[in-house]
Design a protein around this motif. Structure first.
Motif, PDB file in Angstrom:
ATOM      1  N   GLN A  81       0.826  -1.286  -0.081  1.00 27.82           N
ATOM      2  CA  GLN A  81      -0.296  -0.210  -0.266  1.00 27.82           C
ATOM      3  C   GLN A  81       0.804   1.286   0.040  1.00 27.82           C
ATOM      4  OE1 GLN A  81      -3.435   0.876   0.202  1.00 27.82           O
ATOM      5  NE2 GLN A  81      -3.608  -1.257  -0.450  1.00 27.82           N
ATOM      6  N   VAL A  82       1.932   1.004   0.897  1.00 29.16           N
ATOM      7  CA  VAL A  82       3.017   2.199   0.567  1.00 29.16           C
ATOM      8  C   VAL A  82       3.479   2.439  -0.680  1.00 29.16           C
ATOM      9  CG1 VAL A  82       5.224   3.443   1.846  1.00 29.16           C
ATOM     10  CG2 VAL A  82       3.033   2.260   3.313  1.00 29.16           C
ATOM     11  N   ILE A  83       3.981   1.585  -1.044  1.00 28.52           N
ATOM     12  CA  ILE A  83       5.078   1.958  -2.753  1.00 28.52           C
ATOM     13  C   ILE A  83       4.147   1.962  -3.707  1.00 28.52           C
ATOM     14  CG2 ILE A  83       5.973   0.399  -4.021  1.00 28.52           C
ATOM     15  CD1 ILE A  83       7.622  -1.737  -1.728  1.00 28.52           C
ATOM     16  N   MET A  84       2.400   1.781  -3.796  1.00 29.47           N
ATOM     17  CA  MET A  84       1.655   1.981  -4.256  1.00 29.47           C
ATOM     18  C   MET A  84       1.406   3.360  -4.808  1.00 29.47           C
ATOM     19  SD  MET A  84      -1.045  -0.757  -4.601  1.00 29.47           S
ATOM     20  CE  MET A  84      -2.518   0.929  -3.830  1.00 29.47           C
ATOM     21  N   ARG A  85       2.023   4.454  -3.531  1.00 29.82           N
ATOM     22  CA  ARG A  85       1.983   5.586  -3.302  1.00 29.82           C
ATOM     23  C   ARG A  85       2.563   6.520  -3.772  1.00 29.82           C
ATOM     24  NH1 ARG A  85      -2.117   2.767  -0.449  1.00 29.82           N
ATOM     25  NH2 ARG A  85      -4.081   3.533  -0.022  1.00 29.82           N
ATOM     26  N   VAL A  86       3.914   5.874  -3.520  1.00 30.77           N
ATOM     27  CA  VAL A  86       5.081   6.165  -3.455  1.00 30.77           C
ATOM     28  C   VAL A  86       4.981   6.935  -5.324  1.00 30.77           C
ATOM     29  CG1 VAL A  86       7.959   5.836  -4.312  1.00 30.77           C
ATOM     30  CG2 VAL A  86       6.373   4.917  -2.246  1.00 30.77           C
ATOM     31  N   ARG A  87       5.233   8.538  -5.417  1.00 30.10           N
ATOM     32  CA  ARG A  87       5.474   9.130  -6.928  1.00 30.10           C
ATOM     33  C   ARG A  87       7.085   9.834  -6.792  1.00 30.10           C
ATOM     34  NH1 ARG A  87       2.126   6.173  -7.600  1.00 30.10           N
ATOM     35  NH2 ARG A  87      -0.209   6.209  -8.138  1.00 30.10           N
ATOM     36  N   ILE A  88       7.807   8.880  -7.265  1.00 30.78           N
ATOM     37  CA  ILE A  88       9.332   9.796  -7.154  1.00 30.78           C
ATOM     38  C   ILE A  88      10.007   9.770  -9.006  1.00 30.78           C
ATOM     39  CG2 ILE A  88      11.838   9.256  -7.128  1.00 30.78           C
ATOM     40  CD1 ILE A  88      10.763   7.643  -4.165  1.00 30.78           C
ATOM     41  N   PRO A  89      10.071  10.808  -9.484  1.00 34.49           N
ATOM     42  CA  PRO A  89      10.222  10.603 -11.152  1.00 34.49           C
ATOM     43  C   PRO A  89      11.345   9.784 -11.871  1.00 34.49           C
ATOM     44  CG  PRO A  89       9.574  12.810  -9.848  1.00 34.49           C
ATOM     45  CD  PRO A  89       9.686  12.387  -8.717  1.00 34.49           C
ATOM     46  N   GLY A  90      11.445   9.120 -12.625  1.00 34.60           N
ATOM     47  CA  GLY A  90      12.787   8.113 -12.401  1.00 34.60           C
ATOM     48  C   GLY A  90      12.622   6.858 -11.982  1.00 34.60           C
ATOM     49  N   PHE A  91      11.477   6.871 -11.384  1.00 29.45           N
ATOM     50  CA  PHE A  91      11.442   5.589  -9.643  1.00 29.45           C
ATOM     51  C   PHE A  91      10.791   4.817 -10.616  1.00 29.45           C
ATOM     52  CE2 PHE A  91      11.027   3.348  -6.251  1.00 29.45           C
ATOM     53  CZ  PHE A  91      12.579   2.136  -5.781  1.00 29.45           C
ATOM     54  N   LYS A  92      11.615   3.572 -10.256  1.00 29.07           N
ATOM     55  CA  LYS A  92      10.337   2.776 -11.356  1.00 29.07           C
ATOM     56  C   LYS A  92      10.764   0.682 -10.892  1.00 29.07           C
ATOM     57  CE  LYS A  92       8.745   4.846 -15.343  1.00 29.07           C
ATOM     58  NZ  LYS A  92       9.436   4.632 -16.226  1.00 29.07           N
ATOM     59  N   ARG A 113      14.647  -2.954  -8.150  1.00 26.18           N
ATOM     60  CA  ARG A 113      14.597  -1.411 -10.117  1.00 26.18           C
ATOM     61  C   ARG A 113      14.012  -1.674 -10.925  1.00 26.18           C
ATOM     62  NH1 ARG A 113      18.653   1.473 -10.483  1.00 26.18           N
ATOM     63  NH2 ARG A 113      20.048   0.194 -10.317  1.00 26.18           N
ATOM     64  N   ALA A 114      13.578  -1.290 -11.940  1.00 21.38           N
ATOM     65  CA  ALA A 114      13.465  -1.387 -13.924  1.00 21.38           C
ATOM     66  C   ALA A 114      14.779  -1.553 -13.630  1.00 21.38           C
ATOM     67  CB  ALA A 114      12.631  -0.892 -13.954  1.00 21.38           C
ATOM     68  N   ALA A 115      14.707  -1.981 -14.613  1.00 21.59           N
ATOM     69  CA  ALA A 115      16.720  -1.565 -15.417  1.00 21.59           C
ATOM     70  C   ALA A 115      16.655  -0.054 -16.063  1.00 21.59           C
ATOM     71  CB  ALA A 115      16.582  -2.309 -16.926  1.00 21.59           C
ATOM     72  N   ASN A 116      15.423   0.726 -16.117  1.00 20.35           N
ATOM     73  CA  ASN A 116      15.667   2.355 -16.310  1.00 20.35           C
ATOM     74  C   ASN A 116      15.152   3.216 -15.316  1.00 20.35           C
ATOM     75  OD1 ASN A 116      13.284   1.722 -16.507  1.00 20.35           O
ATOM     76  ND2 ASN A 116      12.672   3.046 -18.789  1.00 20.35           N
ATOM     77  N   SER A 117      15.845   2.641 -14.038  1.00 19.91           N
ATOM     78  CA  SER A 117      15.275   3.169 -13.105  1.00 19.91           C
ATOM     79  C   SER A 117      16.015   4.297 -12.249  1.00 19.91           C
ATOM     80  CB  SER A 117      14.830   1.995 -12.116  1.00 19.91           C
ATOM     81  OG  SER A 117      14.142   3.006 -10.513  1.00 19.91           O
ATOM     82  N   LYS A 118      15.646   5.081 -11.236  1.00 14.48           N
ATOM     83  CA  LYS A 118      16.792   5.803 -11.204  1.00 14.48           C
ATOM     84  C   LYS A 118      17.640   5.336 -10.157  1.00 14.48           C
ATOM     85  CE  LYS A 118      16.954  10.515  -8.068  1.00 14.48           C
ATOM     86  NZ  LYS A 118      15.402  11.240  -8.651  1.00 14.48           N
ATOM     87  N   ARG A 119      18.509   5.044  -9.375  1.00 12.68           N
ATOM     88  CA  ARG A 119      19.220   4.625  -7.971  1.00 12.68           C
ATOM     89  C   ARG A 119      18.989   4.852  -7.124  1.00 12.68           C
ATOM     90  NH1 ARG A 119      24.697   2.852  -9.320  1.00 12.68           N
ATOM     91  NH2 ARG A 119      25.420   4.023  -7.472  1.00 12.68           N
TER      92      ARG A 119
END
Length: 161
Positions: A81-92, A113-119
């Protein structure tokens, strides 16, 4: 709506989403959601209410919110539930797992992390607070779980911030 037309609806179920296809009979459009009820009951099982925490827009405090989660896996569901609400640009995220060592009161959340995601190491302090602060507060504030320590890992390696 034509007699055989299908509608797709996203229904939130604890830590994820489920896609339900509903076919509506032409003679009785008022009860078209009735066919989803048994699926929801079977999927959701028993529910319990827990408090999750999310960061305010200024990243200065965590706001509590009561949510219903699966009673058989409340910690994992609350993390979802917490992770679903997290909105960080470039993070997947490609995924995550939750491991609770009850005897030690330790929860480990392992991220993928997704391959193209922010570290994680490139997160600002606000972004760290949004993700890690919300998860830590959620897990330690629900006293019925007796969580003392929250660890964050990526593919099994500790995340150092």
């Amino acid at each position: 709506m034509p007699p055989t037309a299908s509608k797709y609806m996203r229904l939130p179920i604890t830590a994820g989403m489920i896609l339900v296809s509903l076919t509506t009979p032409a003679s009785n459009n008022s009860n078209f959601l009735a066919s989803a009820t048994p699926l929801l009951t079977q999927t959701a099982g028993r529910l319990t209410t827990v408090t999750i925490y999310t960061a305010n827009p200024e990243c200065q405090s965590l706001i509590p919110q009561r949510v219903r989660v699966r009673a058989d896996q409340p910690i994992t569901a609350a993390v979802g539930q917490v992770i679903m609400r997290v909105r960080i640009p470039g993070f997947k995220l490609a995924g995550y797992s939750v491991n609770f060592k009850r005897d030690r009161g330790e929860v480990t959340i392992d991220f993928r992390r997704a391959a193209n995601s922010k570290r994680f190491v490139s997160f600002s302090s606000c972004e760290q607070f949004i993700l890690f602060g919300s998860l830590r507060q959620t897990l330690t504030s629900n006293t019925q779980w007796r969580v003392k320590t929250v660890r964050f890992t990526e593919l099994g390696r500790d995340i150092r911030l």
